[in-house]
Scaffold this motif. Structure first.
Motif, short mmCIF file in Angstrom:
data_model
loop_
_atom_site.label_atom_id
_atom_site.label_comp_id
_atom_site.label_asym_id
_atom_site.label_seq_id
_atom_site.Cartn_x
_atom_site.Cartn_y
_atom_site.Cartn_z
N LEU A 225 31.93 34.20 44.40
CA LEU A 225 32.03 34.27 45.69
C LEU A 225 33.70 33.98 45.48
N LEU B 263 36.53 42.95 50.33
CA LEU B 263 35.58 42.10 49.11
C LEU B 263 36.73 40.80 48.97
N ARG C 238 39.29 39.43 50.65
CA ARG C 238 39.20 39.32 51.99
C ARG C 238 37.92 38.39 52.57
N THR C 239 36.97 38.82 52.43
CA THR C 239 35.84 38.59 53.52
C THR C 239 35.63 37.24 52.02
N SER C 240 35.01 37.05 50.32
CA SER C 240 35.10 36.44 49.75
C SER C 240 35.61 34.79 50.30
#
Lengths: 304, 405
Positions: free
Chosen positions: A42, A274, A276-278
């Motif tokens: 992550l 993904l 940026r969200t991670s």
């Protein structure tokens, strides 16, 4: 009747024995595979970038620079974090305040032979799906729901209370999830507290209240700290209650601001970015790890 | 939104419990379960699509008598797809998605050739082209196109330059849905309605920046031919308009069923969500709900069928695209249980019963009896598109700020 304090094993392995590595291996392997590896993955993805809607491996701080530049403006992530801190901490305090008397009753009020059954009942909510429970709460808390209908019938209120789609509703959902966990932790700690100390306190003339306040409560401190840790981590990480009961942007005294977990989920759903969200999720995980470390430090017995 | 009642792994126990519930309840669960799946993925960060809610498993490849499709809910309902399976003697397997971004993600994370065809919203055709995901369609293979509304015969969203990439299957709008037992319809004519102070905490929003900001753009600049073509100054005005609406917003959710529940439970009174969201509730007897397209217009969504570039069964995929263009099929799709829609094929009206015509709007427009309600709505709505002058992130940031204020 006195119980030995069973919170610690009676005999611990020799600190210098090689056996301890074998004993620790399953824990280390399990946590390594199911916790540490995904977490590292992550964190790693948080440094990737996107191109044509695909995540491209690499090392760039752009995601973090962009996120931190929006803490107080545009996406206002700091406000969502503040909302999360407020909801998680108050939910946790409520959970402990409500569950501690419940656990006390289980340990000291329920006859020994019925205790297992009583504990089973206390954790019964775990037997049903969390999502179904949230929707059940929705039917109870909504404007025309059970709760408002009852209060209106009893003429306690004249207008339905706006509970659904507020952070109050979010807390109720999380609390329902959290209560069995907190009850179980507190039950085990209270049950294993040294009864001899309680009897000694009574024999020395302390009132019931004094025995509770000066003996039992300090003895159950580790349980309270573990409950608080579970409470904070579960409340801050939970996303469903904030959406199903909180309405995604539930109102609190800070205003209608979503929880940080909701923000993370919605950013992913809305952009599928993904990396940026991670990066956003990593920020939450790191904050929770800091809280966990602080809690574990607090619960450490003083060494002399 | 929808999941065929075939319990997927991990949800077996829930599925048993849910047998006691209505299908509507099941849909509600499924929509949230998909959120849970996404959130699990967030924390677990697994790039595989295994955890996502799907109507079928995803084998790496399909054989000649199996067609594998990636679609919005509704296309998988037996009333819609059974005819194709019988006519061609094949099995159709579905993976359903909720939202174009999820569609891209599912597509991206599957091996090439996993899907034979897919349903894309108009503005995602460009994105699919960027991925090399879809193949051109020869218009002559879709004879029913001549029966389409002119807008959908050569809908720009389904074209890349002069090449047709998708064939329209369903559309709908994001007008104002409201409870007419609380608010008289005469008061709901303009987008300004959403700013009324007596609606504080009474609005439901579909959680997506494109329709909400597009509608705000229409509210401010109704003459602008493309609501997504805004100068930076105009975009700031859109932001200010959104922020003015914020005190009225109680619910922001990607789940259609949660919006319907909030309407039925009386928790919200109105919302810029369109008729398709609440038509299931109306069909269930909640006649107090209705929806209108405001005088400034509303944003319209458009779904189209496209053939995957790496399809192992391109001919069968082509046949499915043709099948989906037929009026009798679009009639069933328009009245799907997952959510309602309207058909690009004009002849659909011949395949709808009176109740369906009434519900979906295939009746004379009260304000202009020479037209069907469907036709006047089509004229008064503008296609949802991607921002043209700014990048998507600039719009998303504004939308995030709107939600966090």
């Amino acid at each position: 009747m006195s119980h030995p304090p069973a919170t610690r094993p009676i005999a611990t392995p020799n600190e210098r024995s090689g056996l301890k590595y074998i004993g620790l291996a399953p824990v280390v392997i399990y946590n390594g595979i199911f916790f540490l590896l995904p977490l590292l993955f992550l964190i790693w993805i948080g440094f990737w970038s996107t191109e044509n809607y695909r995540a491209i491996p690499g090392f760039s701080l752009d995601n973090y620079i962009d996120i931190f530049s929006q803490l107080f403006t545009r996406s206002r992530y700091a406000y969502a974090l503040l909302q999360t801190a407020w909801v998680a901490s108050t939910t946790t305090i409520l959970a402990i305040l409500l569950c501690y008397p419940f656990a006390l009753m289980l340990v000291f009020g329920v006859p020994e032979r019925l205790q297992r059954f009583a504990v089973l009942l206390a954790i019964a909510p775990f037997w049903s799906s969390y999502i179904l429970r949230l929707y059940a709460w929705q039917t109870i808390l909504n404007r025309n729901g059970l709760f408002n209908t009852l209060l209106l019938k009893l003429q306690v209120i004249q207008e339905p209370l706006p509970i659904i789609f507020t952070q109050v509703a979010t807390r109720i959902g999380i609390l329902h999830y959290l209560a069995p966990i907190v009850i179980l932790i507190l039950y085990l700690v209270l049950r294993n507290s040294d009864r001899a100390l309680l009897e000694a306190s009574r024999n020395l003339g302390a009132t019931q209240w004094q025995t509770f306040w000066r003996v039992l409560l300090p003895l159950s401190k580790p349980g309270i700290i573990y409950s608080a840790l579970f409470g904070i981590i579960i409340s801050a990480g939970d996303v469903l209650s904030g959406i199903v009961l909180g309405g995604g942007t539930g109102r609190s005294i800070f205003g209608p601001i979503p929880l940080f977990s909701t923000v993370v989920l919605n950013e992913y759903a809305g952009t599928t970015n993904l990396p940026r969200t991670s990066a956003l999720a990593t920020i939450l995980v790191i904050l929770l790890l800091v809280i966990l470390a602080a809690g574990l430090k607090l619960s450490d017995p003083p060494r002399d | 939104m929808s999941q065929r009642p075939r319990p997927s792994a991990g949800f077996n126990r829930e599925a048993q419990l849910l047998r006691a519930f209505s299908r509507r309840r099941f849909i509600q669960f499924a929509s949230t379960a998909s959120l849970a799946a996404v959130s699990t993925r967030l924390i677990g960060c697994s790039p595989s699509s295994e955890t996502a809610v799907t109507t079928g498993d995803t084998p790496a490849s399909s054989s000649g008598n199996t067609l594998r499709l990636l679609t919005w809910p509704g296309y998988d309902e037996p009333e819609v797809i059974r005819g194709f399976e019988e006519e061609y003697g094949v099995t159709v397997e579905f993976k359903t998605y909720l939202g174009g971004e999820q569609m891209l993600q599912f597509f991206n994370q599957s091996p090439a050739g996993t899907y034979d065809a897919l349903i894309s919203d108009g503005e995602y055709v460009t994105k699919l082209m960027a991925l090399g995901a879809i193949a051109p369609i020869d218009p002559s293979t879709v004879p029913n196109l001549s029966d389409y509304y002119p807008v959908y015969q050569d809908f720009p969203g389904f074209y890349e330059d002069d090449q047709m990439m998708a064939v329209g299957t369903r559309f709908g709008n994001y007008g104002i849905a409201f409870n007419q037992s609380i608010i008289p319809p005469s008061e709901v004519t303009s987008w300004e309605f959403l700013l009324r102070e007596d609606l504080a905490g009474k609005l439901a929003l579909f959680d997506w920046y494109l329709p909400n900001m597009g509608n705000a753009s229409l509210a401010l600049f109704p003459e602008n031919p493309n609501p997504y073509d805004l100068t930076d100054a105009q975009l700031e005005e859109v932001k200010a308009w959104m922020l003015r609406m914020k005190p009225n917003v109680a619910l922001v959710t990607p789940s259609v069923q949660d919006i319907v529940n909030a309407f039925i439970n009386g928790d919200v009174t109105a919302g810029p969500v369109g008729d398709w969201v609440i038509q299931n509730a109306i069909a269930d007897g909640n006649q107090e709900f209705t929806a209108i397209v405001p005088e400034e217009g509303a944003i319209r969504w458009s779904e189209g069928a496209a053939i995957c570039a790496d399809s192992p069964n391109p001919e069968l995929a082509q046949s499915w695209v043709e099948y989906m263009s037929r009026p009798e099929v679009q009639a069933r799709l328009a009245n799907a249980q997952a959510y309602k829609g309207l058909a690009p094929n004009v002849k659909v009206i011949e395949y709808l019963n009176d109740d369906e015509k009434q519900l979906l709007g295939y009746v004379a427009d009260p304000s202009d009896a020479s037209k069907l309600l469907v036709e006047s709505q089509l004229e008064r709505t503008r296609a949802r598109q991607l921002p043209t002058q700014q990048d998507e992130k600039a719009w998303q940031d504004i939308y995030n700020e709107f939600k966090a204020t």
